[in-house]
Design a protein around this motif. Sequence first.
Motif, PDB file in Angstrom:
ATOM      1  N   MET A  53       0.826  -1.275   0.102  1.00 13.67           N
ATOM      2  CA  MET A  53      -0.163   0.110  -0.092  1.00 13.67           C
ATOM      3  C   MET A  53       0.803   1.262   0.068  1.00 13.67           C
ATOM      4  SD  MET A  53      -3.232   1.028   2.343  1.00 13.67           S
ATOM      5  CE  MET A  53      -2.303   0.833   4.086  1.00 13.67           C
ATOM      6  N   ASP A  54       0.634   2.061  -0.786  1.00 10.27           N
ATOM      7  CA  ASP A  54       1.443   3.221  -0.839  1.00 10.27           C
ATOM      8  C   ASP A  54       0.552   4.671  -0.545  1.00 10.27           C
ATOM      9  OD1 ASP A  54       2.786   5.347  -1.639  1.00 10.27           O
ATOM     10  OD2 ASP A  54       2.840   5.179  -3.812  1.00 10.27           O
ATOM     11  N   LEU A  55       1.008   5.049   0.930  1.00 10.44           N
ATOM     12  CA  LEU A  55       0.181   5.876   1.680  1.00 10.44           C
ATOM     13  C   LEU A  55       0.308   7.395   0.845  1.00 10.44           C
ATOM     14  CD1 LEU A  55       0.793   4.982   5.196  1.00 10.44           C
ATOM     15  CD2 LEU A  55      -1.169   4.523   3.831  1.00 10.44           C
ATOM     16  N   LYS A  56       1.248   7.612  -0.037  1.00 11.08           N
ATOM     17  CA  LYS A  56       1.128   8.726  -0.901  1.00 11.08           C
ATOM     18  C   LYS A  56       0.070   8.957  -1.760  1.00 11.08           C
ATOM     19  CE  LYS A  56       5.487   8.457  -2.756  1.00 11.08           C
ATOM     20  NZ  LYS A  56       6.161   7.236  -2.057  1.00 11.08           N
ATOM     21  N   ALA A  57      -0.856   8.023  -1.901  1.00 12.25           N
ATOM     22  CA  ALA A  57      -1.730   7.940  -2.568  1.00 12.25           C
ATOM     23  C   ALA A  57      -2.885   8.792  -1.876  1.00 12.25           C
ATOM     24  CB  ALA A  57      -2.578   6.731  -2.787  1.00 12.25           C
ATOM     25  N   LEU A  58      -2.859   9.120  -0.516  1.00 10.16           N
ATOM     26  CA  LEU A  58      -3.615  10.051   0.082  1.00 10.16           C
ATOM     27  C   LEU A  58      -3.245  11.515  -0.274  1.00 10.16           C
ATOM     28  CD1 LEU A  58      -3.581   7.676   3.600  1.00 10.16           C
ATOM     29  CD2 LEU A  58      -5.310   8.140   1.764  1.00 10.16           C
ATOM     30  N   ARG A  59      -1.955  11.830  -0.518  1.00 10.18           N
ATOM     31  CA  ARG A  59      -1.603  13.397  -0.444  1.00 10.18           C
ATOM     32  C   ARG A  59      -2.459  14.031  -1.438  1.00 10.18           C
ATOM     33  NH1 ARG A  59       5.000  12.851   0.148  1.00 10.18           N
ATOM     34  NH2 ARG A  59       4.957  12.131   2.140  1.00 10.18           N
ATOM     35  N   PRO A  60      -2.912  13.593  -2.678  1.00 15.22           N
ATOM     36  CA  PRO A  60      -3.557  14.437  -3.638  1.00 15.22           C
ATOM     37  C   PRO A  60      -4.853  14.708  -2.914  1.00 15.22           C
ATOM     38  CG  PRO A  60      -3.191  12.382  -4.488  1.00 15.22           C
ATOM     39  CD  PRO A  60      -2.400  12.326  -3.284  1.00 15.22           C
ATOM     40  N   ILE A  61      -5.514  14.163  -1.890  1.00 16.13           N
ATOM     41  CA  ILE A  61      -6.809  14.438  -1.205  1.00 16.13           C
ATOM     42  C   ILE A  61      -6.721  16.050  -0.942  1.00 16.13           C
ATOM     43  CG2 ILE A  61      -8.453  14.274   0.429  1.00 16.13           C
ATOM     44  CD1 ILE A  61      -7.665  11.310   0.580  1.00 16.13           C
ATOM     45  N   SER A  62      -7.676  16.933  -1.424  1.00  9.94           N
ATOM     46  CA  SER A  62      -7.710  18.461  -1.068  1.00  9.94           C
ATOM     47  C   SER A  62      -8.475  18.483   0.097  1.00  9.94           C
ATOM     48  CB  SER A  62      -8.351  18.998  -2.222  1.00  9.94           C
ATOM     49  OG  SER A  62      -7.760  18.840  -3.269  1.00  9.94           O
ATOM     50  N   TYR A  63      -7.711  19.735   1.041  1.00 10.85           N
ATOM     51  CA  TYR A  63      -8.333  19.999   2.221  1.00 10.85           C
ATOM     52  C   TYR A  63      -8.389  21.595   2.501  1.00 10.85           C
ATOM     53  CZ  TYR A  63      -7.200  15.141   3.553  1.00 10.85           C
ATOM     54  OH  TYR A  63      -6.995  13.848   3.764  1.00 10.85           O
ATOM     55  N   GLY A  64      -8.959  22.029   3.358  1.00  8.24           N
ATOM     56  CA  GLY A  64      -8.943  23.668   3.680  1.00  8.24           C
ATOM     57  C   GLY A  64      -8.042  23.570   4.923  1.00  8.24           C
ATOM     58  N   LEU A  65      -8.059  24.732   5.454  1.00  6.28           N
ATOM     59  CA  LEU A  65      -7.438  24.800   6.651  1.00  6.28           C
ATOM     60  C   LEU A  65      -8.455  25.602   7.878  1.00  6.28           C
ATOM     61  CD1 LEU A  65      -4.844  23.426   7.899  1.00  6.28           C
ATOM     62  CD2 LEU A  65      -3.723  25.745   7.644  1.00  6.28           C
ATOM     63  N   TYR A  66      -8.596  25.019   9.027  1.00  6.18           N
ATOM     64  CA  TYR A  66      -9.576  25.781   9.776  1.00  6.18           C
ATOM     65  C   TYR A  66      -9.348  25.999  10.976  1.00  6.18           C
ATOM     66  CZ  TYR A  66     -11.957  23.723   5.813  1.00  6.18           C
ATOM     67  OH  TYR A  66     -12.260  23.574   4.346  1.00  6.18           O
ATOM     68  N   ILE A  67      -9.876  26.880  11.923  1.00  6.94           N
ATOM     69  CA  ILE A  67      -9.692  26.831  13.372  1.00  6.94           C
ATOM     70  C   ILE A  67     -11.073  26.324  13.885  1.00  6.94           C
ATOM     71  CG2 ILE A  67      -9.362  28.119  15.593  1.00  6.94           C
ATOM     72  CD1 ILE A  67      -7.322  30.010  14.033  1.00  6.94           C
ATOM     73  N   ILE A  68     -10.809  25.179  14.860  1.00  9.36           N
ATOM     74  CA  ILE A  68     -12.102  24.754  15.341  1.00  9.36           C
ATOM     75  C   ILE A  68     -12.206  25.311  16.702  1.00  9.36           C
ATOM     76  CG2 ILE A  68     -13.209  22.605  16.037  1.00  9.36           C
ATOM     77  CD1 ILE A  68     -12.683  22.988  12.987  1.00  9.36           C
ATOM     78  N   GLY A  69     -13.188  25.721  17.192  1.00  7.57           N
ATOM     79  CA  GLY A  69     -13.316  26.359  18.546  1.00  7.57           C
ATOM     80  C   GLY A  69     -14.484  25.580  19.311  1.00  7.57           C
ATOM     81  N   SER A  70     -14.282  25.523  20.675  1.00 12.47           N
ATOM     82  CA  SER A  70     -15.318  24.886  21.340  1.00 12.47           C
ATOM     83  C   SER A  70     -15.228  25.602  22.876  1.00 12.47           C
ATOM     84  CB  SER A  70     -15.113  23.337  21.355  1.00 12.47           C
ATOM     85  OG  SER A  70     -16.426  22.948  22.130  1.00 12.47           O
ATOM     86  N   ARG A  71     -15.992  25.035  23.776  1.00 18.19           N
ATOM     87  CA  ARG A  71     -16.049  25.342  25.309  1.00 18.19           C
ATOM     88  C   ARG A  71     -16.460  24.258  26.171  1.00 18.19           C
ATOM     89  NH1 ARG A  71     -21.090  25.958  27.070  1.00 18.19           N
ATOM     90  NH2 ARG A  71     -22.635  26.391  25.760  1.00 18.19           N
ATOM     91  N   LYS A  72     -16.148  24.651  27.327  1.00 17.50           N
ATOM     92  CA  LYS A  72     -16.212  23.699  28.504  1.00 17.50           C
ATOM     93  C   LYS A  72     -16.699  24.529  29.590  1.00 17.50           C
ATOM     94  CE  LYS A  72     -14.646  19.555  31.110  1.00 17.50           C
ATOM     95  NZ  LYS A  72     -13.749  18.580  31.266  1.00 17.50           N
ATOM     96  N   GLY A  73     -18.050  24.843  29.823  1.00 18.52           N
ATOM     97  CA  GLY A  73     -18.288  25.782  30.702  1.00 18.52           C
ATOM     98  C   GLY A  73     -18.135  27.201  30.287  1.00 18.52           C
ATOM     99  N   ASP A  74     -17.365  28.104  30.843  1.00 18.06           N
ATOM    100  CA  ASP A  74     -16.876  29.381  30.616  1.00 18.06           C
ATOM    101  C   ASP A  74     -15.467  29.090  29.880  1.00 18.06           C
ATOM    102  OD1 ASP A  74     -18.954  30.383  31.324  1.00 18.06           O
ATOM    103  OD2 ASP A  74     -18.376  31.050  33.258  1.00 18.06           O
TER     104      ASP A  74
END
Length: 230
Positions: A1-22
């Motif tokens: 299995m050649d894991l380089k095959a995964l590299r051409p998958i396209s993605y963006g870049l995001y900041i995920i926010g969340s909270r726990k109480g305050d």
Amino acid sequence: MDLKALRPISYGLYIIGSRKGDRINGQIANTVVQVCSEPPTISVAINKGNLTHEFIEDSKVFTVSVLCQDAPLSLIGKFGFKSGRDSDKFDGVNYKLGETKAPIVLEHAVAYMEAKVINQVDVGTHTIFIGELVDAEVLTEDEPMTYAHYHQVKRGTTPKTAPSYIEEKLAQKEGDIGMAKYKCSVCGYVYDPEKGDPESDIAPGTPFEELPEDWVCPVCGAPKSDFEKQ
Ligand code: FE
């Protein structure tokens, strides 16, 4: 299995926010996907070891800030290579709390979404959180950052906790006898003297040895002493 095959998958870049109480936290992720439109629903894969994972599990809400193409490495490094357990990542960052009271990054963001978790899937090291949108706004018409741009143009690196992390062998050109490259031992960023560090006004052609002593890694903020010669 050649894991380089995964590299051409396209993605963006995001900041995920969340909270726990305050308490609030956020982290970089590249794995945001719209999964259906009626009702508008998105998913994101988050590493179980991350503080943001703990926060989403607790509050069942998360936000997504879509980074623009000129988002600086310092912002990406702050949210991508540091833990909210050690520092307040939102200190000095332009953000607001959304309807869900989770944080939304407003700087270098082209749009944001807020979601409440309606389901989650255990995938070993990560959890895929599936969230129905409760709010969404477009902030600017700027180009969104793609994961490819982050790697190729900005020469950003991937933390080992990212779902798309593949052990990267640094491309050392045959016969490359120019100035030495130095690699950050904390985040993997490589200082290439041929390119300099435009974000810190370091001109192309500046050898690592001649960088100012207070120069730090543009991705994670580590000092020069944490760099190793390639
Ligand atoms: Fe670094």
